[in-house]
Design an enzyme around this catalytic site. Structure first.
Site, PDB file in Angstrom:
ATOM      1  N   HIS A   1      53.100  44.644  58.783  1.00 20.27           N
ATOM      2  CA  HIS A   1      52.040  45.270  58.296  1.00 20.27           C
ATOM      3  C   HIS A   1      51.011  44.271  57.454  1.00 20.27           C
ATOM      4  CE1 HIS A   1      49.751  48.825  56.767  1.00 20.27           C
ATOM      5  NE2 HIS A   1      49.275  48.029  56.006  1.00 20.27           N
ATOM      6  N   GLU A   2      51.699  43.360  56.748  1.00 18.30           N
ATOM      7  CA  GLU A   2      50.763  42.622  56.089  1.00 18.30           C
ATOM      8  C   GLU A   2      50.520  41.363  56.745  1.00 18.30           C
ATOM      9  OE1 GLU A   2      49.771  43.247  53.327  1.00 18.30           O
ATOM     10  OE2 GLU A   2      50.868  45.033  52.813  1.00 18.30           O
TER      11      GLU A   2
ATOM     12  N   THR B   1      32.822  42.686  29.965  1.00 21.22           N
ATOM     13  CA  THR B   1      32.237  41.654  30.358  1.00 21.22           C
ATOM     14  C   THR B   1      31.698  40.762  29.017  1.00 21.22           C
ATOM     15  OG1 THR B   1      30.266  43.255  30.201  1.00 21.22           O
ATOM     16  CG2 THR B   1      31.262  42.665  32.349  1.00 21.22           C
ATOM     17  N   GLY B   2      31.971  41.340  27.781  1.00 22.20           N
ATOM     18  CA  GLY B   2      31.648  40.649  26.437  1.00 22.20           C
ATOM     19  C   GLY B   2      30.554  41.011  25.532  1.00 22.20           C
ATOM     20  N   LYS B   3      30.171  42.272  25.816  1.00 17.81           N
ATOM     21  CA  LYS B   3      28.947  42.701  24.991  1.00 17.81           C
ATOM     22  C   LYS B   3      29.164  42.867  23.512  1.00 17.81           C
ATOM     23  CE  LYS B   3      29.465  46.768  27.199  1.00 17.81           C
ATOM     24  NZ  LYS B   3      30.344  46.656  28.221  1.00 17.81           N
TER      25      LYS B   3
END
Length: 660
Positions: A439-440, A220-222
Site C-alpha cells: 500500500h505505502e 503562529t506567535g500572536k
C-alpha cells in the site's frame, strides 16, 4: 514614621483577615459578658455593697441561723438562689433556694428583716441571648464569603475585581525573539515608536490606532509578538484572556473590563492584550431568535465604550488576538477601535529556518544538523509546532544519553509531529504487514512518477499515531499557496496508489484506503463545486461558505444547486475516480519490479528514505528502457548509481542479485 507604618500594617492585617478580626471581637465580648454577669451572682445592684464587699457562699441552714441571730439586714430571694447582706455590709451570703420550704419567710417576718424578690437576668444577658445566634450566622457567612473571594478573584464575593485575572508585567521579549513573521513585525513597529515618543505624534496631529487585531492560526506567535511590542517599548503589559470576562453573574464582565482599563490608564503608557477576544467579541447578531441581552453582550458593550473613552493621544494601545476574525462584531472592527488587522501567518521556508535557529539557541546541537532540511520537511507548520519539534529532538537525545542533538533525532521529532508516536508495542501479523508495505509503496511510486505530486521524504511500515499502520511522508518542492489543476489531479492519483497496489499485488482490497478515498473524493468535489475546474458546472460556484448567525457566527456551507446538477456532479466524480484509478493500475503494472524491490527493502529496514525510493525507480527505468518520470534530483541520482556500480546487493526475497 515607624509608628505610623506599624499602624498601617496592623490595619491592613485586620482588613485582609476578617475572620481573625471577628474571632478577636467575639472573645472580647464573651469576656465582658463574664465580667458583667459575674460568677453566678447576678447583676442586680439593689443589694450590692461597696467595692470591698465579699461574697460568701453558705448552706441554706446556715442562712436561717444568720437570720435568727440577726446577722443580716436585708435578703433578696430569686428563683434559684438567695442572697443576703450582712449587717455591717462587708459580706453577701449566697445559697441555693430549697423549693417548698417556707421557714425562711417565717423567720424573716418574725425577726422583722426586709426581704424582696429579684430577677436573676438583666438587659445585657437578654440582649446577648438575642444577638448570639445572629453572630453565629454572620460568622458562617464571612467564612463562605472568604472562600468565594479566594476562588473568584476578590471583591464582593469576588465579583467585579479582575486583579487576580490580569497578568501585569514588563516583558523582556524583543523582536529578535520573534522569527518568521517579518511583515507583522513591520506593522507593529510604529506602535513601539508611539509608546516611546508619544509627543512626536501628538504635535504633528497624527492619530495612532487605538487597537490592533492580531489574526492568525493557532501557534503562529500572536501572544509572543504582543509581548515583544511591550518589551521593545519597555511599557507595562496587561494581558488577560477573553474568557476571563465571562461570568455567571450579569455585570461582572463589564466591571472587569472597567477595572482593566483603569489599571492600564494609571500606568500609561501601557499595552492591554486580550487573548482570544472572540470569547467576548462575537457578533451580537449571533444571539439567535431569543436575543443577545446576556452577560457576553454587556461585556462587549462595555469594551466598546472603554475604547471610545480615551483619545488617540492617550498612550494606551489595545492588542487583541484571534484565529476567527470572521465571527467578530462589526462594531469592534470599525475605524476608531481595532483600526488594523495584522496577519500573523504560518512561516515560509526562510521563516521556518529563522524560527528553528531561535529555538535551538539553548539546545546543544551536533554539527551535522541541517536546519534547512528540517525546514523543508515542515512546510505548513506553525512556530509552536517547530518549537515542539526541537524540544522533542532534545528529549530523544537525552533518552539516548547523547551529549548533543543529532540530525536523526530531528528527523524522528518531525515524524512524531507529522505522523504521531511510533507504536512499537503494536504487533501486526505478517499478512497485514505485507498489505501495508504494498500500500505505502504504491503511494510512493505514484508520488515520484506523477508530474505535480509532492515528492517522497520517507516511507515507513512502523505503526504510528492512533490508527496508522504505515505512512508515506511527502514534502513539497517549495512553499505553495495555491494549487494548479494538474497538481490536484496528481494528489488524487497519489491517494489512489495505495488501493491500486493492493489490487495489483495482493489480489484483494482492504479497509486501509478509507481515508485516501475520502480525501480523493473531496478534492474532485471541490474542483467541481468551488474552483470551477469541470465541464459540469463550468465557472459556477455551487457551494460556498457563509457566516451563519443562528449557529453562533460560524462558517456554514450552503448548497445552491439543483437535484439534476447534484446527479451530474455525482456521475462526474465517480467517472473521474474510475478513470484515474485505471491509469494508476496501469502505472503500477508498468513499474511492478520497482514496487517489489521497494517492498523487499521495507521488509528489511521498515523505513526507507525518499532518496532510496528514487534510486529504485530510476534504476528500474534504466534497466527496462523506460523514459524517466522522476524529475527531482534525477541527475544526482544517476551519479550516485554510477558511483555504486561496483556494489552488489543480494535480495533474498525475490531470489535475484541486482548489480548497481
Amino acid at each position: 514614621m515607624a509608628d505610623n507604618e506599624n499602624n498601617k500594617n496592623n490595619n491592613n492585617f485586620f482588613n485582609q483577615n476578617p475572620l481573625i478580626t471577628f474571632a478577636i471581637f467575639s472573645v472580647v465580648v464573651i469576656l465582658l459578658f463574664k465580667v458583667m454577669v459575674g460568677e453566678g451572682v447576678g447583676n442586680n445592684n439593689s443589694v450590692m455593697g461597696t467595692s470591698t464587699t465579699r461574697i460568701k457562699p453558705v448552706d441554706y441552714s446556715e442562712l436561717k441561723e444568720l437570720v435568727k441571730s440577726k446577722s443580716v439586714k436585708k435578703v433578696e430571694i430569686g428563683q434559684s438562689y438567695i442572697r443576703a447582706i450582712s449587717t455591717d455590709g462587708s459580706k453577701i451570703y449566697t445559697t441555693r433556694v430549697v423549693k417548698g420550704d417556707s421557714e425562711l419567710i417565717k423567720l424573716l417576718d418574725e425577726e422583722k428583716i426586709d426581704y424582696t424578690g429579684f430577677s436573676e437576668t438583666n438587659w445585657f444577658t437578654e440582649m446577648f441571648g438575642w444577638l448570639f445566634p445572629f453572630l453565629i450566622i454572620i460568622a458562617i457567612w464571612m467564612f463562605f464569603a472568604g472562600r468565594m473571594q479566594k476562588s473568584m478573584g476578590g471583591g464582593l464575593l469576588g465579583m467585579g475585581n479582575s486583579k487576580k485575572l490580569i497578568n501585569s508585567e514588563k516583558p523582556d521579549t524583543k523582536f529578535d525573539d520573534v522569527a518568521g513573521v517579518e511583515e507583522a513585525k513591520e506593522e507593529v513597529k510604529e506602535i513601539v515608536d508611539f509608546l516611546k515618543y508619544p509627543g512626536r505624534y501628538v504635535e504633528i496631529g497624527a492619530k495612532i490606532p487605538k487597537g490592533v487585531l492580531l489574526v492568525g492560526s493557532p501557534g503562529t506567535g500572536k501572544t509572543l509578538l504582543a509581548k515583544a511590542v511591550a518589551g521593545e517599548a519597555e511599557v507595562p503589559f496587561f494581558s488577560v484572556s477573553g474568557s476571563s470576562f465571562i461570568e455567571m453573574f450579569v455585570g461582572v464582565g463589564a466591571a472587569r473590563v472597567r477595572d482593566l482599563f483603569e489599571q492600564a490608564k494609571k500606568d500609561a503608557p501601557s499595552i492591554i492584550f486580550i487573548d482570544e477576544i472572540d470569547a467576548i467579541g462575537k457578533s451580537r447578531a449571533a444571539g439567535g431568535p431569543m436575543g443577545g441581552n446576556d452577560e457576553r453582550e454587556q461585556t462587549l458593550n462595555q469594551l466598546l465604550a472603554e475604547m471610545d473613552g480615551f483619545g488617540t493621544d492617550t498612550p494606551v494601545i489595545i492588542l487583541a488576538a484571534t484565529n476567527r476574525p470572521e465571527i467578530l462584531d462589526p462594531a469592534l472592527l470599525r475605524p476608531g477601535r481595532f483600526d488594523r488587522q495584522v496577519l500573523v501567518d504560518k512561516p515560509d521556508f526562510e521563516g521556518r529556518v529563522k524560527i528553528l535557529k531561535v529555538h535551538v539557541k539553548n539546545v546543544k546541537i551536533d554539527k551535522d544538523v541541517d536546519l534547512k532540511e528540517i525546514a523543508r520537511l515542515t512546510a505548513g507548520l506553525a512556530g509552536a509546532d517547530l518549537a515542539n519539534i526541537v524540544n522533542e529532538a532534545a528529549l530523544l537525545a537525552g533518552r539516548k544519553s547523547q551529549k548533543t542533538v543529532k540530525q536523526q533525532d530531528m528527523y524522528e521529532a518531525v515524524e512524531r509531529a507529522l505522523a504521531g508516536l511510533a507504536k512499537k508495542s503494536r504487533r501486526i501479523n505478517p499478512k497485514e504487514k505485507k498489505i501495508v508495505a504494498y500500500h505505502e509503496s504504491g503511494h510512493a511510486l505514484l508520488a515520484e512518477t506523477t508530474d505535480g505530486a509532492k515528492k517522497v521524504s520517507k516511507v515507513s511500515i512502523v505503526p504510528r499515531g492512533l490508527a496508522a499502520l504505515g505512512y508515506t511522508l511527502n514534502k513539497p518542492e517549495e512553499d505553495k499557496y495555491m494549487m494548479q489543476m494538474h497538481e490536484l489531479w496528481a494528489e488524487v492519483d497519489t491517494l489512489l496508489g495505495g488501493r491500486a497496489a493492493e489490487q495489483v499485488f495482493i489480489g484483494e482490497i482492504s479497509t486501509g484506503a478509507g481515508n485516501d478515498l475520502e480525501r480523493a473524493t473531496d478534492i474532485i468535489k471541490s474542483m467541481v463545486q468551488t474552483y470551477g475546474m469541470s465541464e459540469i458546472a463550468g465557472l459556477m460556484v455551487l457551494e460556498k461558505s457563509r457566516q451563519s448567525f443562528l449557529s453562533g457566527g460560524g462558517q456554514q456551507a450552503t448548497r445552491e444547486y439543483s437535484e439534476r446538477m447534484a446527479e451530474e456532479m455525482d456521475e462526474y466524480i465517480k467517472k473521474s475516480l474510475d478513470e484515474h484509478y485505471q491509469a494508476v493500475l496501469n502505472r503500477l503494472e508498468e513499474y511492478r519490479g520497482a514496487i517489489e524491490e521497494m517492498v523487499a527493502l521495507l521488509y528489511k529496514k521498515e523505513n526507507i528514505t525518499g532518496d532510496e525510493v528514487r534510486k529504485i525507480i530510476v534504476n528500474f527505468e534504466k534497466e527496462n528502457g523506460i523514459e524517466s518520470k522522476v524529475v527531482e534530483n534525477s541527475e544526482s541520482i544517476e551519479e550516485e548509481l554510477k558511483a555504486d556500480a561496483t556494489m552488489t546487493d543480494h535480495d533474498d526475497t525475490n531470489g535475484k542479485s541486482d548489480e548497481k
